[in-house]
Design a protein around this motif. Structure first.
Motif, PDB file in Angstrom:
ATOM      1  N   ARG A  21       0.825  -1.358  -0.282  1.00 41.43           N
ATOM      2  CA  ARG A  21      -0.157  -0.127   0.262  1.00 41.43           C
ATOM      3  C   ARG A  21       1.146   1.031  -0.071  1.00 41.43           C
ATOM      4  O   ARG A  21       0.601   2.202  -0.661  1.00 41.43           O
ATOM      5  CB  ARG A  21      -0.675  -0.004   1.101  1.00 41.43           C
ATOM      6  CG  ARG A  21      -1.693  -0.945   1.003  1.00 41.43           C
ATOM      7  CD  ARG A  21      -2.874  -0.439   1.935  1.00 41.43           C
ATOM      8  NE  ARG A  21      -3.954  -2.219   3.039  1.00 41.43           N
ATOM      9  CZ  ARG A  21      -4.701  -2.470   1.803  1.00 41.43           C
ATOM     10  NH1 ARG A  21      -4.923  -1.641   0.533  1.00 41.43           N
ATOM     11  NH2 ARG A  21      -5.470  -3.251   2.038  1.00 41.43           N
ATOM     12  N   SER A  22       2.342   1.245   1.098  1.00 44.14           N
ATOM     13  CA  SER A  22       2.711   2.775   0.916  1.00 44.14           C
ATOM     14  C   SER A  22       3.709   2.706  -0.596  1.00 44.14           C
ATOM     15  O   SER A  22       3.502   4.128  -0.790  1.00 44.14           O
ATOM     16  CB  SER A  22       4.013   1.734   1.874  1.00 44.14           C
ATOM     17  OG  SER A  22       5.141   3.282   1.847  1.00 44.14           O
ATOM     18  N   LEU A  23       3.837   1.082  -1.682  1.00 39.56           N
ATOM     19  CA  LEU A  23       4.114   2.119  -2.584  1.00 39.56           C
ATOM     20  C   LEU A  23       3.780   2.423  -3.650  1.00 39.56           C
ATOM     21  O   LEU A  23       3.434   3.099  -4.237  1.00 39.56           O
ATOM     22  CB  LEU A  23       5.302   0.348  -3.044  1.00 39.56           C
ATOM     23  CG  LEU A  23       6.524  -0.073  -2.271  1.00 39.56           C
ATOM     24  CD1 LEU A  23       6.379  -1.764  -2.585  1.00 39.56           C
ATOM     25  CD2 LEU A  23       7.316   0.930  -2.638  1.00 39.56           C
ATOM     26  N   ARG A  24       2.372   1.543  -3.127  1.00 32.86           N
ATOM     27  CA  ARG A  24       1.039   2.375  -4.568  1.00 32.86           C
ATOM     28  C   ARG A  24       0.543   4.122  -3.717  1.00 32.86           C
ATOM     29  O   ARG A  24       0.637   4.454  -4.914  1.00 32.86           O
ATOM     30  CB  ARG A  24      -0.451   1.592  -3.896  1.00 32.86           C
ATOM     31  CG  ARG A  24      -0.389   0.223  -4.273  1.00 32.86           C
ATOM     32  CD  ARG A  24      -1.103  -0.973  -4.585  1.00 32.86           C
ATOM     33  NE  ARG A  24      -1.308  -2.092  -5.723  1.00 32.86           N
ATOM     34  CZ  ARG A  24      -2.369  -2.340  -5.774  1.00 32.86           C
ATOM     35  NH1 ARG A  24      -3.585  -1.352  -6.104  1.00 32.86           N
ATOM     36  NH2 ARG A  24      -2.671  -3.808  -6.427  1.00 32.86           N
ATOM     37  N   ARG A  25       0.830   4.241  -2.862  1.00 32.96           N
ATOM     38  CA  ARG A  25       1.032   5.252  -2.872  1.00 32.96           C
ATOM     39  C   ARG A  25       1.405   6.576  -3.092  1.00 32.96           C
ATOM     40  O   ARG A  25       1.178   7.547  -3.347  1.00 32.96           O
ATOM     41  CB  ARG A  25       0.596   5.789  -1.142  1.00 32.96           C
ATOM     42  CG  ARG A  25      -1.005   5.181   0.065  1.00 32.96           C
ATOM     43  CD  ARG A  25      -1.134   5.919   1.339  1.00 32.96           C
ATOM     44  NE  ARG A  25      -0.520   5.534   1.503  1.00 32.96           N
ATOM     45  CZ  ARG A  25       0.161   4.073   2.284  1.00 32.96           C
ATOM     46  NH1 ARG A  25      -1.454   3.791   2.115  1.00 32.96           N
ATOM     47  NH2 ARG A  25       1.218   3.816   3.307  1.00 32.96           N
ATOM     48  N   ALA A  26       2.572   5.786  -3.353  1.00 32.86           N
ATOM     49  CA  ALA A  26       4.004   6.592  -4.307  1.00 32.86           C
ATOM     50  C   ALA A  26       4.058   5.900  -5.549  1.00 32.86           C
ATOM     51  O   ALA A  26       4.812   7.110  -6.051  1.00 32.86           O
ATOM     52  CB  ALA A  26       5.835   6.374  -3.056  1.00 32.86           C
ATOM     53  N   GLY A  27       2.497   5.853  -5.810  1.00 32.24           N
ATOM     54  CA  GLY A  27       2.890   5.695  -7.626  1.00 32.24           C
ATOM     55  C   GLY A  27       2.927   4.327  -8.098  1.00 32.24           C
ATOM     56  O   GLY A  27       2.463   4.465  -9.640  1.00 32.24           O
ATOM     57  N   ALA A  28       3.060   3.139  -7.483  1.00 30.30           N
ATOM     58  CA  ALA A  28       3.869   2.552  -8.187  1.00 30.30           C
ATOM     59  C   ALA A  28       2.232   1.718  -8.175  1.00 30.30           C
ATOM     60  O   ALA A  28       1.370   1.076  -7.244  1.00 30.30           O
ATOM     61  CB  ALA A  28       4.040   1.138  -7.037  1.00 30.30           C
ATOM     62  N   ARG A  29       1.555   0.790  -9.486  1.00 34.64           N
ATOM     63  CA  ARG A  29       0.738   0.638  -9.948  1.00 34.64           C
ATOM     64  C   ARG A  29       0.540  -1.189  -9.253  1.00 34.64           C
ATOM     65  O   ARG A  29       0.233  -2.056  -8.680  1.00 34.64           O
ATOM     66  CB  ARG A  29       0.356   0.904 -11.179  1.00 34.64           C
ATOM     67  CG  ARG A  29      -1.071   0.386 -11.830  1.00 34.64           C
ATOM     68  CD  ARG A  29      -1.575   0.660 -12.602  1.00 34.64           C
ATOM     69  NE  ARG A  29      -0.939   0.256 -14.167  1.00 34.64           N
ATOM     70  CZ  ARG A  29      -0.856  -0.719 -15.035  1.00 34.64           C
ATOM     71  NH1 ARG A  29      -2.233  -1.318 -14.451  1.00 34.64           N
ATOM     72  NH2 ARG A  29       0.431  -1.331 -15.745  1.00 34.64           N
TER      73      ARG A  29
ATOM     74  N   VAL B 149       3.844  -9.345 -16.291  1.00 38.54           N
ATOM     75  CA  VAL B 149       3.276  -7.717 -16.611  1.00 38.54           C
ATOM     76  C   VAL B 149       4.695  -7.396 -15.817  1.00 38.54           C
ATOM     77  O   VAL B 149       5.619  -7.722 -15.581  1.00 38.54           O
ATOM     78  CB  VAL B 149       2.540  -7.726 -15.088  1.00 38.54           C
ATOM     79  CG1 VAL B 149       0.727  -8.712 -15.362  1.00 38.54           C
ATOM     80  CG2 VAL B 149       2.590  -8.262 -14.400  1.00 38.54           C
ATOM     81  N   GLU B 150       4.415  -5.713 -16.037  1.00 39.35           N
ATOM     82  CA  GLU B 150       6.013  -5.522 -15.896  1.00 39.35           C
ATOM     83  C   GLU B 150       6.139  -4.587 -14.340  1.00 39.35           C
ATOM     84  O   GLU B 150       4.518  -3.397 -14.492  1.00 39.35           O
ATOM     85  CB  GLU B 150       6.735  -4.662 -16.923  1.00 39.35           C
ATOM     86  CG  GLU B 150       7.964  -3.232 -16.559  1.00 39.35           C
ATOM     87  CD  GLU B 150       8.566  -2.680 -18.134  1.00 39.35           C
ATOM     88  OE1 GLU B 150       8.903  -1.671 -17.136  1.00 39.35           O
ATOM     89  OE2 GLU B 150       7.373  -2.647 -19.432  1.00 39.35           O
ATOM     90  N   PRO B 151       6.697  -4.930 -13.088  1.00 46.60           N
ATOM     91  CA  PRO B 151       6.500  -4.316 -11.921  1.00 46.60           C
ATOM     92  C   PRO B 151       7.030  -2.521 -12.245  1.00 46.60           C
ATOM     93  O   PRO B 151       7.765  -2.383 -12.968  1.00 46.60           O
ATOM     94  CB  PRO B 151       7.525  -5.095 -11.137  1.00 46.60           C
ATOM     95  CG  PRO B 151       8.785  -5.244 -12.080  1.00 46.60           C
ATOM     96  CD  PRO B 151       7.626  -6.210 -13.436  1.00 46.60           C
ATOM     97  N   ASP B 152       6.285  -2.586 -11.015  1.00 49.71           N
ATOM     98  CA  ASP B 152       6.877  -0.113 -11.259  1.00 49.71           C
ATOM     99  C   ASP B 152       7.430  -0.611  -9.785  1.00 49.71           C
ATOM    100  O   ASP B 152       8.525   0.699  -9.864  1.00 49.71           O
ATOM    101  CB  ASP B 152       5.509   0.568 -10.045  1.00 49.71           C
ATOM    102  CG  ASP B 152       3.988   0.185 -12.124  1.00 49.71           C
ATOM    103  OD1 ASP B 152       4.813   0.620 -13.231  1.00 49.71           O
ATOM    104  OD2 ASP B 152       3.685  -0.418 -11.590  1.00 49.71           O
ATOM    105  N   ALA B 153       7.043  -1.453  -9.331  1.00 51.31           N
ATOM    106  CA  ALA B 153       8.199  -1.335  -7.373  1.00 51.31           C
ATOM    107  C   ALA B 153       8.383  -2.855  -7.361  1.00 51.31           C
ATOM    108  O   ALA B 153       7.908  -3.733  -7.710  1.00 51.31           O
ATOM    109  CB  ALA B 153       7.574  -0.651  -6.211  1.00 51.31           C
TER     110      ALA B 153
END
Length: 232
Positions: A12-20, A110-114
């Motif tokens: 969730r922390s990484l998603r809040r920082a923009g990682a989908r 899929v290509e990860p964002d983080a």
């Protein structure tokens, strides 16, 4: 002491920082004398995890075996990457881990964002955005899923390899140090599945001449991270 289930807190922390898309990575086989090092990569989203999911090392073999197919169907995506014993010898463990991790990431649909990486050391590096989490295989859902999937796959592979050399007990020890494994090495020497640059070779006077010294390793013992768990 009850096992605390993993959560999606870091995801969730990484998603809040923009990682989908966030992927969890975990390795198995780092401390083994034989077999590949395997890295699992799992994308789980934020759905509720299957009951009993945690670090694979905290689960019984029966529980891991039962959970793995459930996870394979439940995860959004997963993939496995490996570096062979020969690649471990040629590259050293840190580089071999990175190679296995890159293979796992590149095999994902899929290509990860983080990336959430179990442990405190980032052996992956760029171009991926990496968050290291100590005991991430216990605290992060996606890393725990990767942990179980990688462990079950590698254990099965080692059991298959062991059919051709049953004296080493690979079905029981998965290539890790054990009395049976050590006795077979002392009597029969290493097989094609063994890592010949590892420090355990120094404890085999009869077979020490087969030891490989990695170029740039700075001596017969290999790099420091390879010496932590590998001696007799």
């Amino acid at each position: 002491m009850p096992i605390v289930p993993p959560t999606h807190s870091v995801e969730r922390s990484l998603r809040r920082a923009g990682a989908r898309i966030v992927v969890g990575l975990d390795e198995v086989g780092r401390g083994a004398w034989a077999g590949p090092v395997t890295v699992g990569a799992a994308v789980t989203g934020l759905r509720k995890a299957p009951e009993g999911l945690t670090d694979s090392k905290l689960l019984t073999e029966l529980r891991r075996q039962a959970l793995a197919p459930v996870l394979a169907d439940w995860v959004t995506a997963y993939a496995l990457g490996q570096a062979s014993p020969q690649e471990c010898d040629e590259l050293g463990m840190t580089a071999a881990l990175r190679l296995a991790a890159v293979r796992a990431l590149e095999a994902l649909p899929v290509e990860p964002d983080a990336v959430i990486l179990d442990g405190k050391h980032d052996y992956l590096g760029g171009p991926w955005r990496v968050r290291t989490v100590i005991k991430g295989d216990q605290s992060c859902v996606c890393v725990a899923a990767a942990s179980v999937l990688a462990k079950v796959h590698r254990d099965g592979l080692m059991a298959e390899l062991g059919e051709g050399c049953p004296e080493y007990g690979f079905a029981a020890n998965a290539g890790y140090p054990s009395p049976v494994h050590r006795a077979a090495l002392e009597e029969l020497g290493p097989t094609e599945h063994h890592r010949l640059s590892w420090a355990y070779m120094d404890g085999l006077p009869k077979w020490r001449h087969l030891k490989r010294v990695r170029e740039g390793a700075g001596g017969s013992q290999g790099s420091a991270d390879e010496q932590l768990t590998l001696g007799f």
